[in-house]
Design an enzyme around this catalytic site. Structure first.
Site, PDB file in Angstrom:
ATOM      1  N   ASN A  85      52.941 -29.113  24.136  1.00 13.18           N
ATOM      2  CA  ASN A  85      52.651 -30.157  24.989  1.00 13.18           C
ATOM      3  C   ASN A  85      53.027 -31.402  24.105  1.00 13.18           C
ATOM      4  OD1 ASN A  85      51.071 -31.693  26.846  1.00 13.18           O
ATOM      5  ND2 ASN A  85      49.769 -30.482  27.097  1.00 13.18           N
ATOM      6  N   HIS A 115      54.107 -30.617  -1.681  1.00  9.69           N
ATOM      7  CA  HIS A 115      54.510 -31.158  -2.973  1.00  9.69           C
ATOM      8  C   HIS A 115      53.686 -30.647  -4.053  1.00  9.69           C
ATOM      9  CE1 HIS A 115      56.523 -34.081  -0.414  1.00  9.69           C
ATOM     10  NE2 HIS A 115      55.720 -34.007   0.355  1.00  9.69           N
ATOM     11  N   GLY A 142      44.130 -29.198  21.014  1.00 11.68           N
ATOM     12  CA  GLY A 142      44.717 -30.527  20.679  1.00 11.68           C
ATOM     13  C   GLY A 142      44.591 -31.074  19.106  1.00 11.68           C
ATOM     14  N   ALA A 160      40.434 -27.177  19.112  1.00 12.38           N
ATOM     15  CA  ALA A 160      41.156 -28.728  18.874  1.00 12.38           C
ATOM     16  C   ALA A 160      40.439 -29.563  17.490  1.00 12.38           C
ATOM     17  CB  ALA A 160      40.460 -29.681  20.145  1.00 12.38           C
TER      18      ALA A 160
END
Length: 187
Positions: A85, A115, A142, A160
């Site tokens: 999406n 890192h 989401g 989400a």
């Protein structure tokens, strides 16, 4: 024979992201995803042609909503029926593999790059990358963030806003920061 920075990157070794070959690879990806993000959604053939140039490989049905962003593209491999999406970001310094029937909600971010933890090493610039593998029939809600080196098993749903820092098994619902399994489900 000494490895190139690209070879080090894909092998998961410390590498210099400022290397000319890697900079050129990111520039190519940016040109392609900018074209992809600008092309009409109705131009399915044009969109598919750009994805063929950008991605490492995909099988059949693929639908990536614009805008979409990635580092290199060539490290992204998708099975059949991938849906991303709006506003998905994939930092594909290492391989990112999607199984079949994978759905990513808006604002999902997959990060293979990381890192050194020790500041004196980190500020020198070189970084690492670790692959991400998403199984078959997976749904990422989401705003999910998936960290380097994570594998998510088949038939799993990630809620989400979750931050996935460790592997998640198959056939579960997992949520939170850090993401944890909250229940098992039938496949």
């Amino acid at each position: 024979m000494q490895k190139t920075e690209l070879e080090k990157m894909v092998a998961g070794e410390l590498y210099d992201a400022g290397d000319a070959e890697l900079v050129a690879g990111r520039s190519k990806a940016r040109r392609l995803f900018m074209q992809y993000n600008a092309i009409s959604y109705d131009d399915r053939e044009g969109r598919r042609a750009i994805l063929k140039d950008l991605l490492g490989g995909f099988t059949n049905a693929i639908d990536i909503q614009s805008p979409f962003y990635c580092d290199y593209g060539f490290n992204i491999f998708a099975g059949d029926n991938l849906f991303l999406n709006f506003n998905c970001i994939i930092l594909d310094c290492a391989k990112v593999t999607f199984g079949d029937n994978v759905f990513l909600a808006p604002n999902v971010q997959l990060y293979t790059a990381y890192h050194p933890v020790i500041a004196s090493e980190r500020i020198k610039g070189p970084e690492y990358a670790a692959p991400i593998t998403i199984g078959n029939n997976v749904w990422l809600g989401g705003g999910v963030i998936v960290c380097p080196g994570v594998t998510i098993g088949d038939n799993t749903t990630i809620g989400a806003g979750s931050v996935v820092t460790k592997d998640i098994p198959a056939n579960v619902v997992a949520v939170g920061n850090p993401c944890r399994v909250i229940k098992k489900i039938e496949p």
